[in-house]
Write an enzyme that holds these catalytic residues in place. Structure first.
Site, short mmCIF file in Angstrom:
data_model
loop_
_atom_site.label_atom_id
_atom_site.label_comp_id
_atom_site.label_asym_id
_atom_site.label_seq_id
_atom_site.Cartn_x
_atom_site.Cartn_y
_atom_site.Cartn_z
N SER A 16 59.95 -62.77 63.81
CA SER A 16 61.32 -63.33 63.74
C SER A 16 62.46 -62.27 64.64
O SER A 16 63.42 -62.85 64.60
CB SER A 16 61.82 -63.56 62.24
OG SER A 16 61.63 -62.29 61.64
N TYR A 47 64.21 -65.05 59.38
CA TYR A 47 63.50 -66.48 59.04
C TYR A 47 63.48 -66.41 57.39
O TYR A 47 63.07 -67.62 56.93
CB TYR A 47 62.07 -66.38 59.49
CG TYR A 47 61.95 -66.63 61.16
CD1 TYR A 47 63.11 -66.87 61.90
CD2 TYR A 47 60.66 -67.07 61.59
CE1 TYR A 47 63.17 -66.99 63.17
CE2 TYR A 47 60.76 -67.24 63.00
CZ TYR A 47 62.01 -67.11 63.76
OH TYR A 47 61.49 -67.43 65.00
N GLY A 48 63.31 -65.19 56.70
CA GLY A 48 63.10 -64.93 55.32
C GLY A 48 63.89 -66.05 54.39
O GLY A 48 63.23 -66.79 53.50
N CYS A 78 55.05 -61.80 61.60
CA CYS A 78 55.99 -62.14 60.63
C CYS A 78 55.10 -62.91 59.38
O CYS A 78 54.54 -63.91 59.27
CB CYS A 78 56.91 -63.27 61.34
SG CYS A 78 58.27 -63.88 60.17
N ASN A 79 55.71 -62.27 58.23
CA ASN A 79 54.85 -62.79 56.99
C ASN A 79 55.34 -64.20 56.61
O ASN A 79 54.70 -65.00 56.13
CB ASN A 79 55.10 -61.53 55.97
CG ASN A 79 54.41 -60.31 55.94
OD1 ASN A 79 53.60 -60.13 55.22
ND2 ASN A 79 54.91 -59.39 56.97
N THR A 80 56.72 -64.37 56.72
CA THR A 80 57.23 -65.50 56.54
C THR A 80 56.64 -66.71 57.25
O THR A 80 56.17 -67.88 56.65
CB THR A 80 58.84 -65.65 56.78
OG1 THR A 80 59.39 -64.31 56.03
CG2 THR A 80 59.49 -66.77 56.18
N CYS A 189 55.92 -58.00 54.24
CA CYS A 189 57.33 -58.04 55.11
C CYS A 189 57.05 -57.21 56.26
O CYS A 189 56.99 -55.70 55.94
CB CYS A 189 58.51 -58.08 54.32
SG CYS A 189 60.03 -58.26 55.26
N THR A 190 57.50 -57.40 57.45
CA THR A 190 57.23 -56.47 58.54
C THR A 190 58.12 -55.07 58.44
O THR A 190 57.96 -54.20 58.90
CB THR A 190 57.84 -57.23 59.97
OG1 THR A 190 59.10 -57.78 59.62
CG2 THR A 190 56.76 -58.13 60.38
N1 DGL Z 1 59.88 -60.59 59.78
C1 DGL Z 1 60.11 -61.20 58.58
C2 DGL Z 1 58.80 -61.12 57.68
O1 DGL Z 1 57.96 -60.29 57.84
C3 DGL Z 1 61.15 -60.43 57.83
C4 DGL Z 1 62.50 -60.61 58.62
C5 DGL Z 1 63.17 -62.04 58.47
O2 DGL Z 1 63.53 -62.55 57.17
O3 DGL Z 1 62.88 -62.68 59.37
O4 DGL Z 1 58.72 -61.94 56.53
#
Ligand code: DGL
Length: 271
Positions: A16, A47-48, A78-80, A189-190
């Site tokens: 993200s 994106y979260g 991205c985890n989301t 989360c990153t």
């Molecule tokens: N990269 C997002 C994640 O790992 C964290 C930042 C976001 O909320 O976009 O979920």
């Protein structure tokens, strides 16, 4: 053995925003000869907190961008996105796709002794239950306790790594997990590896799982299995693309990557 033409092609990585650079760092450490193309959707981060529907739309566009760079594989840093849109990425590409959830879940299951695992992530990641579902695929008897920690994202970007305020917020988020007697905590989360020290102080004695590092090991395995490893012995190159170049981008990016970023290009025609 003759080398396949796609072996020298880059691995595509997207996130993200800037946070995915922690995953790039883990990939470069593990696979120094691979070329990488990184795309960070800095214009639309975070994106979260967004709905799964919007995250899926963005994920499709991010994937198309990497596909247009002839990548041999896609890593969803991205985890989301990995939680709610992995199948969208798979549909939009013909190459192998690796997300961060399954590797992080597997690493947590092999680390836990008491089968009590905490997972921290964005609101979207925790609401999706993706980690809990993946962990239970590996061990149906594992207890999983999730906690969204949205304030960790701006704190990591601000560089408040040893700050009292970060410690107070970490205590607020993590004490309920401590009370649940977790012995393993997934940094889902990153951004969270940047705050690893403060998290470790608050949940002293708990094993921390960096989902990015776990993912790098899965990526290596997929490259081996599919005979996609770059045979070159030269240091791989990393190309950085973003949808916007915001204020303090290089400063924040360097903190996440661990060294200077070099050239960052704005993704042409992305919007
Ligand atoms: N990269 C997002 C994640 O790992 C964290 C930042 C976001 O909320 O976009 O979920």
């Amino acid at each position: 053995m003759t080398s396949k033409p796609q072996q020298a092609q880059p691995i595509g990585v997207f996130d993200s925003g800037i946070g995915g650079l922690t995953v790039v760092r883990a990939l470069v450490e593990r696979l120094p000869h691979e070329n990488l193309v990184y795309f960070g959707d800095t214009a639309r981060v975070p994106y979260g907190p967004k709905s799964p529907q919007v995250v899926r739309e963005y994920a499709a566009q991010d994937t198309d961008f990497l596909v247009s760079h002839q990548v041999k594989m896609i890593v969803v840093a991205c985890n989301t996105v990995s939680s709610v849109a992995l199948e969208v990425v798979q549909k939009h590409s013909k190459v192998p796709v690796v997300g961060v959830i399954v590797p992080g879940a597997r690493a947590a299951v092999s680390a836990t002794k008491k089968k009590r695992i905490g997972v921290i992530g964005t609101v979207g990641t925790i609401a999706s239950n993706a980690y809990a579902n993946a962990i239970r695929q590996f061990d149906a008897s594992a207890e999983v306790i999730g906690q969204a920690c949205p304030l960790f994202v701006p704190l990591a970007e601000e560089g408040w790594i040893d700050h009292k305020a970060t410690e107070m917020i970490a205590k607020e988020y993590l004490f309920p997990l401590k009370l649940q007697k977790i012995d393993t905590l997934v940094l889902g989360c990153t951004h969270y590896p940047i705050l690893e020290n403060v998290i470790r102080t608050v949940v002293d004695g708990v094993t921390l799982i960096d989902s990015g590092k776990a993912t790098a090991s899965d990526v290596e395995q997929v490259l081996e299995e599919q005979h996609l490893r770059n045979p070159s012995r030269l240091k791989g190159n990393v190309q950085f693309f973003v949808s916007d170049i915001p204020y303090r981008f290089s400063e924040i990016g360097e903190r996440f990557l661990g060294h200077t970023l070099g050239k960052v290009r704005r993704a042409e025609g992305f919007f």
